[in-house]
Design a protein around this motif. Sequence first.
Motif, PDB file in Angstrom:
ATOM      1  N   VAL A   1      44.834  42.516  26.712  1.00 16.31           N
ATOM      2  CA  VAL A   1      46.241  42.259  27.012  1.00 16.31           C
ATOM      3  C   VAL A   1      46.758  41.065  26.219  1.00 16.31           C
ATOM      4  O   VAL A   1      47.868  41.084  25.689  1.00 16.31           O
ATOM      5  N   MET A   2      45.949  40.011  26.104  1.00 14.20           N
ATOM      6  CA  MET A   2      46.378  38.833  25.353  1.00 14.20           C
ATOM      7  C   MET A   2      46.644  39.180  23.891  1.00 14.20           C
ATOM      8  O   MET A   2      47.594  38.687  23.292  1.00 14.20           O
ATOM      9  N   ARG A   3      45.829  40.045  23.317  1.00 17.76           N
ATOM     10  CA  ARG A   3      46.033  40.452  21.922  1.00 17.76           C
ATOM     11  C   ARG A   3      47.369  41.158  21.732  1.00 17.76           C
ATOM     12  O   ARG A   3      47.962  41.083  20.679  1.00 17.76           O
ATOM     13  N   SER A   4      47.824  41.867  22.759  1.00 16.26           N
ATOM     14  CA  SER A   4      49.089  42.588  22.647  1.00 16.26           C
ATOM     15  C   SER A   4      50.280  41.723  23.060  1.00 16.26           C
ATOM     16  O   SER A   4      51.416  42.150  22.954  1.00 16.26           O
ATOM     17  N   GLY A   5      49.998  40.518  23.547  1.00 12.69           N
ATOM     18  CA  GLY A   5      51.084  39.642  23.982  1.00 12.69           C
ATOM     19  C   GLY A   5      51.608  39.980  25.361  1.00 12.69           C
ATOM     20  O   GLY A   5      52.700  39.578  25.726  1.00 12.69           O
ATOM     21  N   GLY A   6      50.832  40.711  26.146  1.00 13.41           N
ATOM     22  CA  GLY A   6      51.281  41.132  27.467  1.00 13.41           C
ATOM     23  C   GLY A   6      50.778  40.232  28.572  1.00 13.41           C
ATOM     24  O   GLY A   6      50.332  39.105  28.337  1.00 13.41           O
ATOM     25  N   HIS A   7      50.850  40.732  29.783  1.00 15.44           N
ATOM     26  CA  HIS A   7      50.426  40.010  30.981  1.00 15.44           C
ATOM     27  C   HIS A   7      49.465  40.886  31.767  1.00 15.44           C
ATOM     28  O   HIS A   7      49.516  42.108  31.684  1.00 15.44           O
ATOM     29  N   LEU A   8      48.621  40.261  32.566  1.00 19.81           N
ATOM     30  CA  LEU A   8      47.606  40.969  33.338  1.00 19.81           C
ATOM     31  C   LEU A   8      47.661  40.542  34.790  1.00 19.81           C
ATOM     32  O   LEU A   8      47.784  39.350  35.087  1.00 19.81           O
ATOM     33  N   ALA A   9      47.580  41.512  35.685  1.00 23.26           N
ATOM     34  CA  ALA A   9      47.459  41.238  37.119  1.00 23.26           C
ATOM     35  C   ALA A   9      46.243  42.001  37.627  1.00 23.26           C
ATOM     36  O   ALA A   9      46.120  43.201  37.398  1.00 23.26           O
ATOM     37  N   LEU A  10      45.336  41.290  38.287  1.00 17.03           N
ATOM     38  CA  LEU A  10      44.166  41.912  38.898  1.00 17.03           C
ATOM     39  C   LEU A  10      44.472  42.089  40.378  1.00 17.03           C
ATOM     40  O   LEU A  10      44.788  41.120  41.068  1.00 17.03           O
ATOM     41  N   VAL A  11      44.392  43.321  40.867  1.00 25.02           N
ATOM     42  CA  VAL A  11      44.821  43.631  42.223  1.00 25.02           C
ATOM     43  C   VAL A  11      43.678  44.259  43.014  1.00 25.02           C
ATOM     44  O   VAL A  11      42.991  45.150  42.523  1.00 25.02           O
ATOM     45  N   GLY A  12      43.500  43.790  44.199  1.00 21.49           N
ATOM     46  CA  GLY A  12      42.538  44.371  45.134  1.00 21.49           C
ATOM     47  C   GLY A  12      42.999  44.013  46.527  1.00 21.49           C
ATOM     48  O   GLY A  12      43.795  43.097  46.713  1.00 21.49           O
ATOM     49  N   GLY A  13      42.553  44.758  47.493  1.00 21.95           N
ATOM     50  CA  GLY A  13      42.997  44.483  48.850  1.00 21.95           C
ATOM     51  C   GLY A  13      41.880  44.683  49.847  1.00 21.95           C
ATOM     52  O   GLY A  13      40.851  45.266  49.532  1.00 21.95           O
ATOM     53  N   PRO A  14      42.078  44.206  51.074  1.00 22.01           N
ATOM     54  CA  PRO A  14      41.029  44.304  52.084  1.00 22.01           C
ATOM     55  C   PRO A  14      40.699  45.739  52.480  1.00 22.01           C
ATOM     56  O   PRO A  14      39.641  46.001  53.014  1.00 22.01           O
ATOM     57  N   ARG A  15      41.576  46.683  52.207  1.00 20.78           N
ATOM     58  CA  ARG A  15      41.304  48.080  52.560  1.00 20.78           C
ATOM     59  C   ARG A  15      40.757  48.871  51.377  1.00 20.78           C
ATOM     60  O   ARG A  15      40.531  50.061  51.484  1.00 20.78           O
ATOM     61  N   GLN A  16      40.582  48.200  50.251  1.00 20.97           N
ATOM     62  CA  GLN A  16      39.979  48.849  49.100  1.00 20.97           C
ATOM     63  C   GLN A  16      38.473  48.611  49.142  1.00 20.97           C
ATOM     64  O   GLN A  16      37.953  47.977  50.052  1.00 20.97           O
ATOM     65  N   LEU A  17      37.792  49.108  48.133  1.00 23.10           N
ATOM     66  CA  LEU A  17      36.348  48.910  48.064  1.00 23.10           C
ATOM     67  C   LEU A  17      36.041  47.422  48.000  1.00 23.10           C
ATOM     68  O   LEU A  17      36.750  46.660  47.332  1.00 23.10           O
ATOM     69  N   PRO A  18      34.990  46.975  48.667  1.00 19.71           N
ATOM     70  CA  PRO A  18      34.635  45.549  48.622  1.00 19.71           C
ATOM     71  C   PRO A  18      34.063  45.178  47.257  1.00 19.71           C
ATOM     72  O   PRO A  18      33.649  46.050  46.491  1.00 19.71           O
ATOM     73  N   PRO A  19      34.020  43.894  46.946  1.00 23.19           N
ATOM     74  CA  PRO A  19      33.440  43.459  45.672  1.00 23.19           C
ATOM     75  C   PRO A  19      31.978  43.897  45.563  1.00 23.19           C
ATOM     76  O   PRO A  19      31.263  43.958  46.561  1.00 23.19           O
ATOM     77  N   THR A  20      31.593  44.200  44.354  1.00 22.15           N
ATOM     78  CA  THR A  20      30.207  44.547  44.083  1.00 22.15           C
ATOM     79  C   THR A  20      29.514  43.303  43.548  1.00 22.15           C
ATOM     80  O   THR A  20      29.941  42.756  42.539  1.00 22.15           O
ATOM     81  N   VAL A  21      28.486  42.850  44.233  1.00 20.91           N
ATOM     82  CA  VAL A  21      27.739  41.671  43.800  1.00 20.91           C
ATOM     83  C   VAL A  21      26.363  42.145  43.348  1.00 20.91           C
ATOM     84  O   VAL A  21      25.573  42.641  44.149  1.00 20.91           O
ATOM     85  N   LEU A  22      26.087  42.021  42.053  1.00 15.37           N
ATOM     86  CA  LEU A  22      24.822  42.486  41.501  1.00 15.37           C
ATOM     87  C   LEU A  22      23.771  41.382  41.440  1.00 15.37           C
ATOM     88  O   LEU A  22      22.587  41.658  41.370  1.00 15.37           O
ATOM     89  N   SER A  23      24.200  40.153  41.477  1.00  9.41           N
ATOM     90  CA  SER A  23      23.283  39.025  41.405  1.00  9.41           C
ATOM     91  C   SER A  23      22.678  38.760  42.782  1.00  9.41           C
ATOM     92  O   SER A  23      23.391  38.493  43.750  1.00  9.41           O
ATOM     93  N   ARG A  24      21.377  38.823  42.875  1.00  8.49           N
ATOM     94  CA  ARG A  24      20.687  38.560  44.147  1.00  8.49           C
ATOM     95  C   ARG A  24      20.947  37.121  44.596  1.00  8.49           C
ATOM     96  O   ARG A  24      21.173  36.852  45.772  1.00  8.49           O
TER      97      ARG A  24
END
Length: 122
Positions: free
Chosen positions: A92-115
């Motif tokens: 997105v930065m290369r194109s000069g745009g903007h980025l929004a990362l969206v997630g919510g409590p009713r969506q899939l939970p974060p995936t943690v791969l690091s023990r």
Amino acid sequence: CVRLAKDARVAPEIASLTPAGHFQRTHDRPPKQNGPSKELQSFRSQLLSDAWLVIATHEAAESLKLVATALLIIDEAGQAHELMAVLSLVNVMRSGGHLALVGGPRQLPPTVLSRKAADRGL
């Protein structure tokens, strides 16, 4: 507005926002279904170059390298690891745009791969 995701995962009520949905609306017919057609790929590239808003999963956003996007919204952001988020940001930065990362409590939970991170409650 363009919604990028695997077509099978897009809810029917927003299917018209996918590249195939835009294609059908502008051509009065669905795109050819036997594999990724050059016609749809060309249409998709033009559609994305003109889009001011793109909503995508990280997986679908990988194909946005070098496409100018005013605002890219990444859905299911909690499922992304750091590299996926950074790749989307760089594209997105290369194109000069903007980025929004969206997630919510009713969506899939974060995936943690690091023990170690999981043991520390992350």
